[in-house]
Every structure is written in structure tokens, then in C-alpha cells.
Design an enzyme around this catalytic site. Structure first.
Site, short mmCIF file in Angstrom:
data_model
loop_
_atom_site.label_atom_id
_atom_site.label_comp_id
_atom_site.label_asym_id
_atom_site.label_seq_id
_atom_site.Cartn_x
_atom_site.Cartn_y
_atom_site.Cartn_z
N ASP A 13 0.92 -1.15 -0.03
CA ASP A 13 -0.20 0.06 -0.08
C ASP A 13 0.69 1.14 0.09
O ASP A 13 2.21 1.02 0.35
CB ASP A 13 -0.98 -0.03 1.20
N MET A 14 0.35 2.26 -0.41
CA MET A 14 1.24 3.66 -0.32
C MET A 14 1.02 4.37 0.86
O MET A 14 2.05 4.77 1.78
CB MET A 14 0.74 4.49 -1.56
N ASP A 15 -0.33 4.83 0.98
CA ASP A 15 -0.34 5.97 2.23
C ASP A 15 -0.29 5.07 3.64
O ASP A 15 -0.76 4.23 3.66
CB ASP A 15 -1.82 6.61 2.13
N ASP A 172 -1.21 -0.73 6.44
CA ASP A 172 -1.66 0.19 7.58
C ASP A 172 -2.86 0.11 8.05
O ASP A 172 -3.24 0.68 9.13
CB ASP A 172 -0.80 1.56 7.48
#
Length: 242
Positions: A13-15, A172
Site C-alpha cells: 500500500d502507499m499511504d 497499515d
């Protein structure tokens, strides 16, 4: 000779994973809420719904139906606010580049699986010179259904040419974790916004990428060969009513 097994893959994932930006995302939502007279606590909202498209998150806070075009406009406003707030704060999560380089050297295939649009992905990947580590980038425009649906991670695995059972997702968010399990993948959780005990069943919870190595990921996969089933209770609590 028997065929060699396919490689393992890491899907990020990024954020909140590549970058620790959750607080800035929440502040951007809070400013937008204030503009429209909404009293919703953005931090608490994102603990439940982080990982979903901004339009879906926004749809939950209005007491009246909002046309899709208007939701898109609100989401664009939130994105502008977020970029202004985060512009000078863009930093990779500690240890990330070293971990990604080591993973590539160890033979892992690597993908990004995010609900962000291409320009938002570029805002992070290209500014931080991270795109070079990724074999595949999957974003909002590449799938029909965002998280908590499995599409993002399934498409990433397909493009990588790696079966789901050999993929590990770094997430996250609770909904991202559920999406990974729906895709038949295991998870390493990054506790940038949640406490370790708030996740369902990750292989491991880390604060950042100084706390794990690619070799340890392989060990975790060998030790935990079964993929957890998505939690029906967690689904009901976090997104069933959307």
C-alpha cells in the site's frame, strides 16, 4: 527436473506504508469537513475507513445523499488540501529504500497496490525516487472496486505473474488487511496509524522497515502457510453499512 516454484512477491500500500502521512490526510479531511459544517472526527473516521477511495469515505459523513459528481469535487478539494499540507513533509518511511533494494536483490517481485489516482502516486513515488523499485504499479484507475474489495491486490499479483498464496501485502489499514485476505494473501502490518492489536491476523506488525528484512519475510511465510479468512465481525464493524 521439477519446475522451480514461482517467486515470492511483496505488494505495498502507499499511504501509511511507503510514507507516514496519515495525520496529514486526516487534517485535510478535517479542513474539508469544517468548510461544510461537518463535525465528524477525521482521525477516528480514518481508523475505520482508511484505504477506501476518498469519495466513499466522504459519502459516509453527509446526512443527505450527495451526487457522485459533487463527491468527486469534494475529493479533489481534499486532495489539494492534503498536497499543500504535506508538500514539504514528503519522506519515505525509515528503512524503506534499503528494504526494497534488498528484496529485489533477494529475488522478490514488487508491486504497489493503492487506491490513489496516477497523479497522487506520482506525487509520492517520483518525488521520492521510489518508482525504480516497483515492477508493477496498480492504482485507482486500474480496478473497478477499491479496498476492501480484493481487486487491487489481485490485479497486482496477476500483473506480477505470481499466485496469491506467494504474495505478502504490507498494509497499515484494517480495510487493506481485509482486502488482502479476500485476495488469498498474507499481511505484514505497518503500525503507522493503528495499534498492533487492532489488526486481525498479520504475520507480523512493524513500526517501519528497519524492523524487518526480506529473509525474515521468507521465514514468516514458511512458518504461517495458511491465509487468514476475512473477519465477518470486522467487516460488519468497519464497512458493512457503507
Amino acid at each position: 527436473m521439477p519446475a522451480s516454484p514461482p517467486p515470492y512477491a511483496l505488494i505495498f500500500d502507499m499511504d501509511g506504508v511507503l510514507i507516514d502521512n496519515t495525520a496529514y490526510q486526516a487534517k485535510a479531511f478535517q479542513l474539508l469537513f469544517r468548510e461544510h459544517g461537518l463535525t465528524t472526527n477525521a482521525r477516528q473516521l480514518l481508523k475505520r475507513l482508511n484505504g477506501m477511495p476518498a469519495t466513499t469515505v466522504l459519502k459516509t459523513v453527509f446526512r443527505h445523499p450527495v451526487p457522485p459528481k459533487q463527491l468527486e469535487e469534494y475529493a479533489a478539494q481534499r486532495e489539494f488540501l492534503y498536497r499543500v499540507l504535506y508538500w514539504d513533509k514528503r519522506r519515505e518511511t525509515p528503512g524503506l529504500s534499503g528494504f526494497l533494494a534488498a528484496a529485489r536483490a533477494a529475488g522478490f517481485r514488487i508491486a504497489l497496490g493503492t487506491g490513489s489516482a496516477p497523479e497522487t502516486i506520482s506525487y509520492i513515488l517520483d518525488h521520492l525516487n521510489l518508482r525504480r523499485f516497483f515492477d508493477v504499479v496498480v492504482g485507482k484507475d486500474d480496478v473497478k472496486n477499491g479496498k476492501p474489495h480484493a481487486d487491487t491486490f489481485r490485479v497486482a499479483a496477476h500483473k506480477l505473474g505470481v499466485p496469491p498464496e506467494r504474495c505478502v501485502v504490507f498494509e497499515d489499514a484494517l480495510l487493506g488487511e481485509q482486502a488482502a485476505y479476500r485476495a488469498g494473501m498474507r499481511v505484514v502490518a505497518v503500525s503507522s496509524g493503528l495499534r498492533p492489536e487492532q489488526f486481525q491476523a498479520p504475520l507480523r506488525v512493524v513500526k517501519d522497515f528497519t524492523e524487518i528484512t526480506p529473509a525474515q519475510v521468507r521465514e514468516l511465510l514458511a512458518q504461517h502457510p495458511e491465509t487468514p479468512k476475512p473477519s465477518k465481525e470486522m467487516a460488519k464493524r468497519h464497512y458493512m453499512k457503507l
